[in-house]
Write a protein that holds these residues in place. Sequence first.
Motif, mmCIF file in Angstrom:
data_model
loop_
_atom_site.group_PDB
_atom_site.id
_atom_site.type_symbol
_atom_site.label_atom_id
_atom_site.label_comp_id
_atom_site.label_asym_id
_atom_site.label_seq_id
_atom_site.Cartn_x
_atom_site.Cartn_y
_atom_site.Cartn_z
ATOM 1 N N GLU A 224 84.213 -11.758 16.017
ATOM 2 C CA GLU A 224 83.381 -12.651 15.194
ATOM 3 C C GLU A 224 83.789 -14.099 15.381
ATOM 4 O O GLU A 224 84.977 -14.400 15.543
ATOM 5 N N GLN A 225 82.808 -14.991 15.309
ATOM 6 C CA GLN A 225 83.119 -16.420 15.342
ATOM 7 C C GLN A 225 83.594 -16.829 13.954
ATOM 8 O O GLN A 225 82.941 -16.539 12.959
ATOM 9 N N VAL A 226 84.767 -17.473 13.898
ATOM 10 C CA VAL A 226 85.346 -17.830 12.595
ATOM 11 C C VAL A 226 85.320 -19.326 12.330
ATOM 12 O O VAL A 226 85.502 -19.756 11.187
ATOM 13 N N ALA A 227 85.080 -20.151 13.361
ATOM 14 C CA ALA A 227 85.049 -21.601 13.134
ATOM 15 C C ALA A 227 84.416 -22.312 14.314
ATOM 16 O O ALA A 227 84.385 -21.802 15.436
ATOM 17 N N ASN A 228 83.915 -23.515 14.037
ATOM 18 C CA ASN A 228 83.483 -24.470 15.055
ATOM 19 C C ASN A 228 84.282 -25.745 14.853
ATOM 20 O O ASN A 228 84.312 -26.277 13.733
ATOM 21 N N LEU A 229 84.934 -26.230 15.896
ATOM 22 C CA LEU A 229 85.639 -27.508 15.807
ATOM 23 C C LEU A 229 84.748 -28.563 16.466
ATOM 24 O O LEU A 229 84.493 -28.506 17.663
ATOM 25 N N THR A 230 84.266 -29.498 15.659
ATOM 26 C CA THR A 230 83.343 -30.512 16.182
ATOM 27 C C THR A 230 83.992 -31.883 16.138
ATOM 28 O O THR A 230 84.759 -32.190 15.227
ATOM 29 N N GLY A 231 83.669 -32.720 17.111
ATOM 30 C CA GLY A 231 84.244 -34.058 17.169
ATOM 31 C C GLY A 231 84.200 -34.649 18.566
ATOM 32 O O GLY A 231 84.158 -35.862 18.740
ATOM 33 N N HIS A 232 84.188 -33.786 19.589
ATOM 34 C CA HIS A 232 84.036 -34.291 20.957
ATOM 35 C C HIS A 232 82.592 -34.737 21.165
ATOM 36 O O HIS A 232 81.656 -34.066 20.723
ATOM 37 N N SER A 233 82.413 -35.843 21.866
ATOM 38 C CA SER A 233 81.045 -36.304 22.145
ATOM 39 C C SER A 233 80.698 -36.135 23.618
ATOM 40 O O SER A 233 79.704 -36.674 24.099
ATOM 41 N N ALA A 234 81.512 -35.392 24.357
ATOM 42 C CA ALA A 234 81.256 -35.132 25.776
ATOM 43 C C ALA A 234 81.680 -33.696 26.089
ATOM 44 O O ALA A 234 82.338 -33.038 25.282
ATOM 45 N N TRP A 235 81.283 -33.228 27.279
ATOM 46 C CA TRP A 235 81.659 -31.878 27.712
ATOM 47 C C TRP A 235 83.168 -31.683 27.617
ATOM 48 O O TRP A 235 83.937 -32.578 27.958
ATOM 49 N N ILE A 236 83.575 -30.490 27.190
ATOM 50 C CA ILE A 236 85.001 -30.162 27.057
ATOM 51 C C ILE A 236 85.398 -29.298 28.259
ATOM 52 O O ILE A 236 84.783 -28.258 28.515
ATOM 53 N N PHE A 237 86.413 -29.749 28.982
ATOM 54 C CA PHE A 237 86.807 -29.052 30.210
ATOM 55 C C PHE A 237 88.050 -28.190 30.049
ATOM 56 O O PHE A 237 88.302 -27.311 30.866
ATOM 57 N N SER A 238 88.852 -28.456 29.036
ATOM 58 C CA SER A 238 90.156 -27.780 28.967
ATOM 59 C C SER A 238 90.603 -27.663 27.514
ATOM 60 O O SER A 238 90.394 -28.589 26.718
ATOM 61 N N ALA A 239 91.185 -26.516 27.176
ATOM 62 C CA ALA A 239 91.767 -26.318 25.839
ATOM 63 C C ALA A 239 93.028 -25.481 25.974
ATOM 64 O O ALA A 239 93.115 -24.608 26.846
ATOM 65 N N ASP A 240 94.019 -25.759 25.120
ATOM 66 C CA ASP A 240 95.312 -25.070 25.226
ATOM 67 C C ASP A 240 95.959 -25.005 23.846
ATOM 68 O O ASP A 240 95.975 -26.004 23.111
ATOM 69 N N TRP A 241 96.487 -23.841 23.474
ATOM 70 C CA TRP A 241 97.141 -23.644 22.177
ATOM 71 C C TRP A 241 98.602 -24.089 22.239
ATOM 72 O O TRP A 241 99.287 -23.853 23.231
ATOM 73 N N SER A 242 99.066 -24.675 21.137
ATOM 74 C CA SER A 242 100.504 -24.972 21.039
ATOM 75 C C SER A 242 101.268 -23.665 20.888
ATOM 76 O O SER A 242 100.690 -22.619 20.562
ATOM 77 N N ASP A 243 102.573 -23.722 21.091
ATOM 78 C CA ASP A 243 103.389 -22.511 21.150
ATOM 79 C C ASP A 243 103.372 -21.718 19.846
ATOM 80 O O ASP A 243 103.487 -20.502 19.848
ATOM 81 N N THR A 244 103.207 -22.415 18.725
ATOM 82 C CA THR A 244 103.191 -21.732 17.427
ATOM 83 C C THR A 244 101.787 -21.269 17.048
ATOM 84 O O THR A 244 101.617 -20.501 16.104
#
Length: 311
Positions: A224-244
Amino acid sequence: MSKQYLTTHTVDDAHITDIFSIAVTPTQILSASGASSIKVHSTTSPDIPLAQTISGAHKLGCHHIVTSRNGRVAASAGFGGEVKVWSISESSEWIEQGKIVDGNKAGEIWAIALSENGQFLASTSYDGRINIWDLAGGRNKIREYETKGSFGMCIDMSRDGKFTASGHENGGVYIFNNDTGRMLYSLPGLVKPVRTVSFSPAGTRLAAAGDARVIALYDVQHGEQVANLTGHSAWIFSADWSDTGEYLLSGSFDGKVKVWSIDRRLCVATHTETDKTLWCVKWLPKTGKSESFATAGANRSISFYREATGG
């Protein structure tokens, strides 16, 4: 509460063309570009010195490079269709271990991901196939998943190796169970091309983003989709989680890098080092109390940031 990050160092002109991909180990950062060499910089020294240049690694350039979490294995995918597997020697030099052969036409293998210990490699193809390779067992294909035939633009594997996720040009996001060899979920929500998928450290959440300029968060267990993070105004090319798993890093077409609080579903920091595309953003393995990350892209440089508080 916003967070403050300071630019600690920039490796200017690290490559002679766009840097398409970076990967990290506990002591190094590997970078790949439209040129034929892979560069290895040391992250143990504040001036980030060049430790190794792997000349002629990919004749036509390299679009993806990945490392195992233990920092012993790397894999790189070139524009000619070739995928090379690397291991680190006793003297901390990267050495080619072999190639993955799958028709070896351009686009036959596009995005790649490695399991935590470097034994398994996941790959996407131009026609939506997802393959898993056993690097310890003769680099043979052990799984092949079919999707709806749309270009597989990105891929990730959960740390425990149980799940593979892929993002596609048609907006499709899929999660596969590597134990059963079956598709677990086809996830709704993004419609436009998906350029990055990333599992949280515990493997309970999947972040997916791309041309919709939104980061969708999914619950892996229920699909299930649990959230949308909005704020970028251009295409997003990369995402990475912090270690915690507390923060998500994202980089976009307009050169902005953002840090998001997962608990609060909010952007807590935005940096613009360049107005040129950021092709890749990555957290660095934690050494002191503070978090650090690196960004790379069309300005041919690698920039390093550190949290302003802590040791």
